[in-house]
Motif scaffolding. Structure first.
Motif, short mmCIF file in Angstrom:
data_model
loop_
_atom_site.label_atom_id
_atom_site.label_comp_id
_atom_site.label_asym_id
_atom_site.label_seq_id
_atom_site.Cartn_x
_atom_site.Cartn_y
_atom_site.Cartn_z
N GLY A 29 -0.88 1.20 28.70
CA GLY A 29 -1.95 0.22 28.86
C GLY A 29 -2.63 0.33 30.22
O GLY A 29 -3.84 0.18 30.33
N THR A 30 -1.82 0.60 31.24
CA THR A 30 -2.38 0.78 32.58
C THR A 30 -3.26 2.01 32.63
O THR A 30 -4.35 1.98 33.22
CB THR A 30 -1.23 0.92 33.61
N LEU A 31 -2.81 3.07 32.00
CA LEU A 31 -3.61 4.30 31.95
C LEU A 31 -4.92 4.05 31.21
O LEU A 31 -5.99 4.51 31.62
CB LEU A 31 -2.82 5.41 31.26
N THR A 34 -7.54 2.38 33.46
CA THR A 34 -8.01 3.03 34.70
C THR A 34 -9.52 3.27 34.63
O THR A 34 -10.11 3.34 33.55
CB THR A 34 -7.31 4.38 34.93
N ASP A 35 -10.11 3.42 35.80
CA ASP A 35 -11.55 3.69 35.86
C ASP A 35 -11.90 5.00 35.15
O ASP A 35 -12.93 5.09 34.49
CB ASP A 35 -12.01 3.75 37.32
N THR A 36 -11.03 5.99 35.31
CA THR A 36 -11.28 7.29 34.67
C THR A 36 -11.35 7.15 33.15
O THR A 36 -12.24 7.71 32.50
CB THR A 36 -10.17 8.30 35.06
N MET A 37 -10.39 6.42 32.60
CA MET A 37 -10.38 6.25 31.14
C MET A 37 -11.56 5.40 30.68
O MET A 37 -12.20 5.72 29.68
CB MET A 37 -9.05 5.62 30.71
N ARG A 38 -11.86 4.35 31.42
CA ARG A 38 -13.00 3.51 31.04
C ARG A 38 -14.30 4.29 31.10
O ARG A 38 -15.16 4.16 30.23
CB ARG A 38 -13.08 2.26 31.91
N ASP A 39 -14.43 5.13 32.14
CA ASP A 39 -15.63 5.97 32.23
C ASP A 39 -15.70 6.94 31.05
O ASP A 39 -16.78 7.18 30.50
CB ASP A 39 -15.62 6.76 33.55
N GLY A 40 -14.55 7.51 30.67
CA GLY A 40 -14.51 8.42 29.52
C GLY A 40 -14.88 7.73 28.23
O GLY A 40 -15.64 8.25 27.42
N ILE A 41 -14.36 6.53 28.05
CA ILE A 41 -14.67 5.77 26.83
C ILE A 41 -16.15 5.42 26.78
O ILE A 41 -16.79 5.53 25.74
CB ILE A 41 -13.79 4.50 26.76
N GLU A 42 -16.70 5.04 27.93
CA GLU A 42 -18.11 4.66 27.96
C GLU A 42 -19.04 5.87 27.80
O GLU A 42 -20.15 5.73 27.30
CB GLU A 42 -18.42 3.95 29.29
N SER A 43 -18.56 7.04 28.22
CA SER A 43 -19.44 8.22 28.18
C SER A 43 -19.54 8.84 26.79
O SER A 43 -20.48 9.59 26.52
CB SER A 43 -18.95 9.28 29.17
N VAL A 44 -18.61 8.55 25.93
CA VAL A 44 -18.62 9.16 24.59
C VAL A 44 -18.66 8.05 23.54
O VAL A 44 -17.65 7.39 23.29
CB VAL A 44 -17.37 10.04 24.36
N LEU A 180 -7.82 11.45 26.97
CA LEU A 180 -8.60 11.61 28.21
C LEU A 180 -8.84 13.09 28.51
O LEU A 180 -9.94 13.48 28.91
CB LEU A 180 -7.87 10.94 29.38
N ILE A 181 -7.82 13.92 28.29
CA ILE A 181 -8.01 15.36 28.48
C ILE A 181 -9.06 15.89 27.50
O ILE A 181 -9.92 16.69 27.86
CB ILE A 181 -6.66 16.10 28.31
N GLY A 182 -9.00 15.43 26.26
CA GLY A 182 -9.99 15.85 25.27
C GLY A 182 -11.40 15.46 25.67
O GLY A 182 -12.35 16.24 25.51
N ILE A 183 -11.55 14.24 26.21
CA ILE A 183 -12.87 13.80 26.66
C ILE A 183 -13.37 14.70 27.79
O ILE A 183 -14.54 15.11 27.81
CB ILE A 183 -12.81 12.32 27.12
N THR A 184 -12.48 15.03 28.71
CA THR A 184 -12.85 15.88 29.85
C THR A 184 -13.25 17.28 29.38
O THR A 184 -14.27 17.83 29.82
CB THR A 184 -11.67 15.97 30.84
N VAL A 185 -12.46 17.84 28.47
CA VAL A 185 -12.77 19.19 27.97
C VAL A 185 -14.08 19.19 27.18
O VAL A 185 -14.93 20.08 27.35
CB VAL A 185 -11.61 19.73 27.09
N ALA A 186 -14.26 18.19 26.32
CA ALA A 186 -15.51 18.12 25.55
C ALA A 186 -16.71 17.98 26.47
O ALA A 186 -17.76 18.59 26.23
CB ALA A 186 -15.44 16.94 24.56
N GLY A 187 -16.55 17.18 27.53
CA GLY A 187 -17.65 17.03 28.49
C GLY A 187 -17.97 18.32 29.20
O GLY A 187 -19.14 18.61 29.50
#
Length: 190
Positions: A29-31, A34-44, A180-187
């Motif tokens: 839940g903490t992960l 995180t800002d990184t995960m929220r940014d990833g969710i918002e970007s896709v 999160l890794i998948g979001i980063t790779v797709a980006g």
């Protein structure tokens, strides 16, 4: 065959695993927060839509594998030593394929829902994210699951008492991280 007949035996075996699951669930839940995960969710568009389905199917697919292996051990159909045989190989391959296929289906379904709602969505991006997350989580879950079942059984632990919390916890923690890794790779690819 390992025997655990009393409720106290079940309680003694399950409680430590449930406590570890509690802590790991809080970590997941903490992960997720995180800002990184929220940014990833918002970007896709669509990631937030497919996240609950992805995590739920990790538990369903690999929980079924754990139940199948546990039953096989109790019935004497699977040796308590990790040895490749047709029964074990078929169960693992079927679970792997189920995990991959259902992940692709989730990506297509999420994209379809976005279309119906009139929102933007990129099917290829969702497919890349889900394939990477499903592939990585499959390796992690299979490794942990097989280790816990076979080592635990040899040490007198009944897999029926612990495999449920282990599968859901590993699925949640690794599922969020690999998404999160998948979001980063797709980006990076698109």
């Amino acid at each position: 065959m390992v025997r655990h007949d009393s409720a106290l035996d079940v309680y003694k075996q399950a409680l430590p695993v449930i406590l570890v699951s509690l802590v790991a669930g809080l970590f997941a839940g903490t992960l997720l927060g995180t800002d990184t995960m929220r940014d990833g969710i918002e970007s896709v568009p669509g990631v937030l839509l497919l996240l609950p389905a992805f995590l739920a199917t990790r538990g369903g697919v690999y929980g079924s594998l754990g139940a199948r292996l546990s039953s096989g051990l109790h019935q004497g159909l699977i040796d308590p030593q990790f040895k490749w045989n047709d029964r074990l190989r078929n169960a693992i391959v079927a679970s792997f394929l189920n995990g991959m296929i259902v992940s692709i289906f989730i990506a297509v379904l999420a994209w379809s829902v976005l279309l119906v709602l009139g929102r933007d969505g990129n099917l290829l991006e969702l497919l890349i994210i889900m394939v990477i997350a499903a592939l990585l989580s499959a390796f992690a879950m299979l490794g942990v699951l097989l280790t816990v079942i076979f080592k635990g059984y040899r040490r007198g632990l009944d897999p029926d008492n612990v495999i449920g919390p282990v599968v859901t916890t590993v699925g949640d923690v690794f599922g969020v991280a690999f998404l999160l890794i998948g979001i980063t790779v797709a980006g990076a690819l698109l």
